[in-house]
Design an enzyme around this catalytic site. Structure first.
Site, mmCIF file in Angstrom:
data_model
loop_
_atom_site.group_PDB
_atom_site.id
_atom_site.type_symbol
_atom_site.label_atom_id
_atom_site.label_comp_id
_atom_site.label_asym_id
_atom_site.label_seq_id
_atom_site.Cartn_x
_atom_site.Cartn_y
_atom_site.Cartn_z
ATOM 1 N N ARG A 43 27.004 -30.939 3.431
ATOM 2 C CA ARG A 43 26.136 -30.983 4.768
ATOM 3 C C ARG A 43 27.271 -31.556 5.716
ATOM 4 N NH1 ARG A 43 21.622 -34.792 2.854
ATOM 5 N NH2 ARG A 43 20.742 -34.725 4.786
ATOM 6 N N ARG A 90 21.736 -28.024 16.240
ATOM 7 C CA ARG A 90 23.073 -28.421 15.067
ATOM 8 C C ARG A 90 23.917 -27.268 15.245
ATOM 9 N NH1 ARG A 90 19.610 -31.323 11.236
ATOM 10 N NH2 ARG A 90 20.942 -31.894 9.299
ATOM 11 N N LYS A 150 19.811 -41.522 12.671
ATOM 12 C CA LYS A 150 18.907 -40.927 13.798
ATOM 13 C C LYS A 150 17.293 -41.029 13.581
ATOM 14 C CE LYS A 150 20.623 -36.877 13.065
ATOM 15 N NZ LYS A 150 21.616 -36.929 11.887
ATOM 16 N N ARG A 204 16.277 -37.369 -2.767
ATOM 17 C CA ARG A 204 16.068 -36.468 -2.041
ATOM 18 C C ARG A 204 17.253 -35.519 -2.554
ATOM 19 N NH1 ARG A 204 16.703 -36.499 4.406
ATOM 20 N NH2 ARG A 204 17.957 -34.857 4.602
HETATM 21 P P1 AMP Z 1 18.032 -33.333 7.910
HETATM 22 O O1 AMP Z 1 16.783 -34.016 7.148
HETATM 23 O O2 AMP Z 1 18.056 -33.178 9.602
HETATM 24 O O3 AMP Z 1 19.452 -33.855 7.431
HETATM 25 O O4 AMP Z 1 17.941 -31.643 7.625
HETATM 26 C C1 AMP Z 1 17.715 -31.394 5.965
HETATM 27 C C2 AMP Z 1 18.187 -29.869 6.151
HETATM 28 O O5 AMP Z 1 17.367 -29.220 6.662
HETATM 29 C C3 AMP Z 1 19.338 -29.562 6.317
HETATM 30 O O6 AMP Z 1 20.727 -29.897 5.511
HETATM 31 C C4 AMP Z 1 19.522 -28.104 6.797
HETATM 32 O O7 AMP Z 1 19.630 -27.161 5.579
HETATM 33 C C5 AMP Z 1 17.966 -28.006 7.177
HETATM 34 N N1 AMP Z 1 18.060 -28.184 8.774
HETATM 35 C C6 AMP Z 1 17.467 -29.604 9.436
HETATM 36 N N2 AMP Z 1 17.466 -29.121 10.647
HETATM 37 C C7 AMP Z 1 18.267 -28.040 11.067
HETATM 38 C C8 AMP Z 1 18.757 -27.202 12.028
HETATM 39 N N3 AMP Z 1 18.364 -27.644 13.133
HETATM 40 N N4 AMP Z 1 19.415 -26.154 11.881
HETATM 41 C C9 AMP Z 1 19.610 -25.682 10.888
HETATM 42 N N5 AMP Z 1 19.307 -26.191 9.607
HETATM 43 C C10 AMP Z 1 18.287 -27.368 9.652
#
Ligand code: AMP
Length: 189
Positions: A144, A88, A13, A133
């Site tokens: 996740r 999400r 994405k 990360r």
């Molecule tokens: P990502 O980089 O989008 O994978 O996000 C990293 C982490 O941030 C996720 O594993 C969640 O802990 C948190 N996070 C990001 N976006 C959201 C969202 N829309 N709702 C809830 N938690 C989020």
């Protein structure tokens, strides 16, 4: 144009969002990036979400909805928004509809990047080695992924019923995925 780039973590994405930003001047709204920036700045918010993120959980709807609302306001008049990693949950999707409606807008297209679990795991293992990360380590990543199937995947039939969902083969090359996305956007415009 309000576009949601949808898919599990490591589906590609972010890569595709960045390209659309460069080529079309869209604004990328990645809640993951916003939360990581909050952590890096050492803000209250950053401290509140750190543990949840490191454990692979989801931050509360209230927090991420407020972040999106703030960015929509700051970027009023932008040619388009790409929602990356948001919504999400069903609650977040409903809130997004409300935020857009109050601005006389709506979600125009949802592009789902379809990638199977072994490929996701292979990608995230590589990313973990390259970028370190913390939440990309195999154990946290499986949490996740579990959250994705539990809380996020239920959005697929909702957007499909609205007739705005396009499924794209996310296992193809970056260029081939880009071409599929461009074709979907052409139809939407
Ligand atoms: P990502 O980089 O989008 O994978 O996000 C990293 C982490 O941030 C996720 O594993 C969640 O802990 C948190 N996070 C990001 N976006 C959201 C969202 N829309 N709702 C809830 N938690 C989020």
């Amino acid at each position: 144009m309000n576009l949601i780039l949808f898919g599990p973590p490591a589906a590609g994405k972010g890569t595709q969002a960045k390209r659309l930003v460069e080529e079309r001047g869209f604004i990328q709204l990645s809640t993951g990036d916003m939360l990581r920036a909050a952590r890096a700045s050492g803000s209250d918010l950053g401290q509140r979400v750190a543990k949840i993120m490191d454990e692979g959980g989801l931050v509360s709807d209230e927090i991420v909805i407020a972040l999106i609302d703030e960015q929509l306001e700051l970027n009023r008049g932008a040619p388009g928004f790409i929602f990356d990693g948001f919504p999400r949950t069903v609650g977040q999707a409903e809130a997004l509809d409300g935020l857009l409606k109050s601005r006389d807008e709506e979600v125009n297209r949802v592009i789902r990047l379809v990638v199977d679990d072994p490929q996701l795991l292979a990608r995230v293992t590589k990313r973990f080695e390259e970028q370190g990360r913390k939440d990309d380590n195999p154990e946290t990543f499986s949490k996740r992924l579990e959250k994705y199937y539990e809380d996020t995947a239920p959005l697929v039939p909702i957007y499909a019923d609205r007739g705005i969902l396009t499924e794209v083969d996310g296992m193809a090359s970056i260029e081939a995925v880009a071409a599929q996305i461009d074709a979907a956007l052409k139809e939407t415009a």
